[in-house]
Motif scaffolding. Sequence first.
Motif, PDB file in Angstrom:
ATOM      1  N   LYS A  80       0.853  -1.181   0.000  1.00  0.00           N
ATOM      2  CA  LYS A  80       0.000   0.000   0.000  1.00  0.00           C
ATOM      3  C   LYS A  80       0.891   1.233   0.000  1.00  0.00           C
ATOM      4  O   LYS A  80       1.809   1.341   0.825  1.00  0.00           O
ATOM      5  N   SER A  81       0.615   2.153  -0.924  1.00  0.00           N
ATOM      6  CA  SER A  81       1.422   3.363  -1.004  1.00  0.00           C
ATOM      7  C   SER A  81       0.523   4.577  -1.102  1.00  0.00           C
ATOM      8  O   SER A  81      -0.652   4.484  -1.506  1.00  0.00           O
ATOM      9  N   ALA A  82       1.059   5.751  -0.732  1.00  0.00           N
ATOM     10  CA  ALA A  82       0.336   7.013  -0.845  1.00  0.00           C
ATOM     11  C   ALA A  82       1.252   8.024  -1.502  1.00  0.00           C
ATOM     12  O   ALA A  82       2.384   8.229  -1.054  1.00  0.00           O
ATOM     13  N   LEU A  83       0.762   8.654  -2.565  1.00  0.00           N
ATOM     14  CA  LEU A  83       1.519   9.674  -3.268  1.00  0.00           C
ATOM     15  C   LEU A  83       1.120  11.031  -2.739  1.00  0.00           C
ATOM     16  O   LEU A  83      -0.038  11.438  -2.835  1.00  0.00           O
ATOM     17  N   LEU A  84       2.089  11.744  -2.184  1.00  0.00           N
ATOM     18  CA  LEU A  84       1.855  13.062  -1.610  1.00  0.00           C
ATOM     19  C   LEU A  84       2.476  14.114  -2.518  1.00  0.00           C
ATOM     20  O   LEU A  84       3.688  14.283  -2.574  1.00  0.00           O
ATOM     21  N   LEU A  94     -15.008  19.456  -3.286  1.00  0.00           N
ATOM     22  CA  LEU A  94     -15.175  19.008  -1.901  1.00  0.00           C
ATOM     23  C   LEU A  94     -14.345  19.853  -0.950  1.00  0.00           C
ATOM     24  O   LEU A  94     -13.337  20.455  -1.334  1.00  0.00           O
ATOM     25  N   THR A  95     -14.746  19.866   0.305  1.00  0.00           N
ATOM     26  CA  THR A  95     -14.006  20.608   1.325  1.00  0.00           C
ATOM     27  C   THR A  95     -12.717  19.884   1.685  1.00  0.00           C
ATOM     28  O   THR A  95     -12.522  18.711   1.341  1.00  0.00           O
ATOM     29  N   GLY A  96     -11.855  20.575   2.414  1.00  0.00           N
ATOM     30  CA  GLY A  96     -10.643  19.938   2.906  1.00  0.00           C
ATOM     31  C   GLY A  96     -10.967  18.744   3.786  1.00  0.00           C
ATOM     32  O   GLY A  96     -10.321  17.700   3.695  1.00  0.00           O
ATOM     33  N   ARG A  97     -11.981  18.895   4.644  1.00  0.00           N
ATOM     34  CA  ARG A  97     -12.396  17.806   5.522  1.00  0.00           C
ATOM     35  C   ARG A  97     -12.819  16.582   4.707  1.00  0.00           C
ATOM     36  O   ARG A  97     -12.371  15.460   4.962  1.00  0.00           O
ATOM     37  N   ASP A  98     -13.680  16.793   3.713  1.00  0.00           N
ATOM     38  CA  ASP A  98     -14.188  15.675   2.921  1.00  0.00           C
ATOM     39  C   ASP A  98     -13.076  15.012   2.109  1.00  0.00           C
ATOM     40  O   ASP A  98     -13.049  13.787   1.950  1.00  0.00           O
ATOM     41  N   ASN A  99     -12.157  15.821   1.571  1.00  0.00           N
ATOM     42  CA  ASN A  99     -11.035  15.258   0.823  1.00  0.00           C
ATOM     43  C   ASN A  99     -10.145  14.412   1.721  1.00  0.00           C
ATOM     44  O   ASN A  99      -9.660  13.358   1.303  1.00  0.00           O
ATOM     45  N   ALA A 100      -9.924  14.873   2.949  1.00  0.00           N
ATOM     46  CA  ALA A 100      -9.088  14.115   3.883  1.00  0.00           C
ATOM     47  C   ALA A 100      -9.744  12.774   4.220  1.00  0.00           C
ATOM     48  O   ALA A 100      -9.079  11.735   4.241  1.00  0.00           O
ATOM     49  N   ILE A 101     -11.050  12.794   4.479  1.00  0.00           N
ATOM     50  CA  ILE A 101     -11.778  11.556   4.790  1.00  0.00           C
ATOM     51  C   ILE A 101     -11.719  10.602   3.609  1.00  0.00           C
ATOM     52  O   ILE A 101     -11.414   9.401   3.763  1.00  0.00           O
ATOM     53  N   LEU A 102     -11.989  11.116   2.410  1.00  0.00           N
ATOM     54  CA  LEU A 102     -11.982  10.284   1.214  1.00  0.00           C
ATOM     55  C   LEU A 102     -10.602   9.692   0.965  1.00  0.00           C
ATOM     56  O   LEU A 102     -10.473   8.505   0.638  1.00  0.00           O
ATOM     57  N   SER A 103      -9.558  10.507   1.139  1.00  0.00           N
ATOM     58  CA  SER A 103      -8.194  10.036   0.911  1.00  0.00           C
ATOM     59  C   SER A 103      -7.836   8.901   1.860  1.00  0.00           C
ATOM     60  O   SER A 103      -7.271   7.881   1.442  1.00  0.00           O
ATOM     61  N   LEU A 104      -8.168   9.042   3.135  1.00  0.00           N
ATOM     62  CA  LEU A 104      -7.863   7.994   4.114  1.00  0.00           C
ATOM     63  C   LEU A 104      -8.624   6.709   3.807  1.00  0.00           C
ATOM     64  O   LEU A 104      -8.075   5.612   3.922  1.00  0.00           O
ATOM     65  N   MET A 105      -9.877   6.840   3.388  1.00  0.00           N
ATOM     66  CA  MET A 105     -10.670   5.650   3.088  1.00  0.00           C
ATOM     67  C   MET A 105     -10.165   4.944   1.831  1.00  0.00           C
ATOM     68  O   MET A 105     -10.166   3.712   1.765  1.00  0.00           O
ATOM     69  N   LEU A 106      -9.691   5.715   0.844  1.00  0.00           N
ATOM     70  CA  LEU A 106      -9.124   5.111  -0.351  1.00  0.00           C
ATOM     71  C   LEU A 106      -7.828   4.361  -0.041  1.00  0.00           C
ATOM     72  O   LEU A 106      -7.423   3.464  -0.783  1.00  0.00           O
ATOM     73  N   GLN A 107      -7.174   4.742   1.066  1.00  0.00           N
ATOM     74  CA  GLN A 107      -5.942   4.074   1.471  1.00  0.00           C
ATOM     75  C   GLN A 107      -6.204   2.959   2.479  1.00  0.00           C
ATOM     76  O   GLN A 107      -5.262   2.440   3.087  1.00  0.00           O
TER      77      GLN A 107
END
Length: 246
Positions: A80-84, A94-107
């Motif tokens: 599992k990798s994450a590209l930053l 989407l808001t910053g909050r929603d993007n953060a939630i979505l990003s974590l769930m995709l990972q």
Amino acid sequence: MNEIGAPLIQLSDVSLGFTSFGLFRRSRFQALSDVSFAVYPGETFGIVGRNGCGKSTLLQVVADVMAPDSGVITKSKNLKSALLTVGLGFNQQLTGRDNAILSLMLQGASRREALDRIDSIKEFSELDSFFEQPVMTYSSGMRSRLGFATALEANVDLLLIDETLSVGDKSFNEKAERAMFKKIGGLQTVIFVSHNATQVERLCSRALWLERGEVLVEGETKHVIESYNNFMRQVRTATPSKTDTK
């Protein structure tokens, strides 16, 4: 860093080119040429080079955002990798909050796990009320803060960082660098891409120097950075200043 055991990821002779079309002509740009290196669990591996040398393209190949034309990429099972990188993968509406939630769930995080980490992401990013605003309203520095803060909370085997510590104000850069050192101390495996040789030397145990899509030097970070800095001094000496051309 002890290179015993299998690498987490290994590239062998990876190449990638792009074709561009003009009104009366077609041209081919070779972004990567026979790139080979390996990254081992727990190490921070640096990729240094000038702007446009292929660093970001290489990182996107590692992240499976782009597919190489040739060569082999071998990864450990279920890696599992994450590209930053600034803004990559963010939904602008989407808001910053929603993007953060979505990003974590995709990972791989559950919704509850993602929600439990949101306060830490908001606090680290220092976005305050902007955390609840659409990302389309963010500056590049604000997107960088959101991306970095989210990546810190991601539970991944390999963290891929593209120039993030070079974006934003000085105080956030210093905080981000301290957080990276903490991650490294926790045995997080990292590939860190930057044109900032000093930053690579501080953070990385091994490195490679990329020039025009080719690996010129790979090995101990100090040796790689010395070679790169010598090259850059020669480039600056050979390039006439504005006052010289008047």
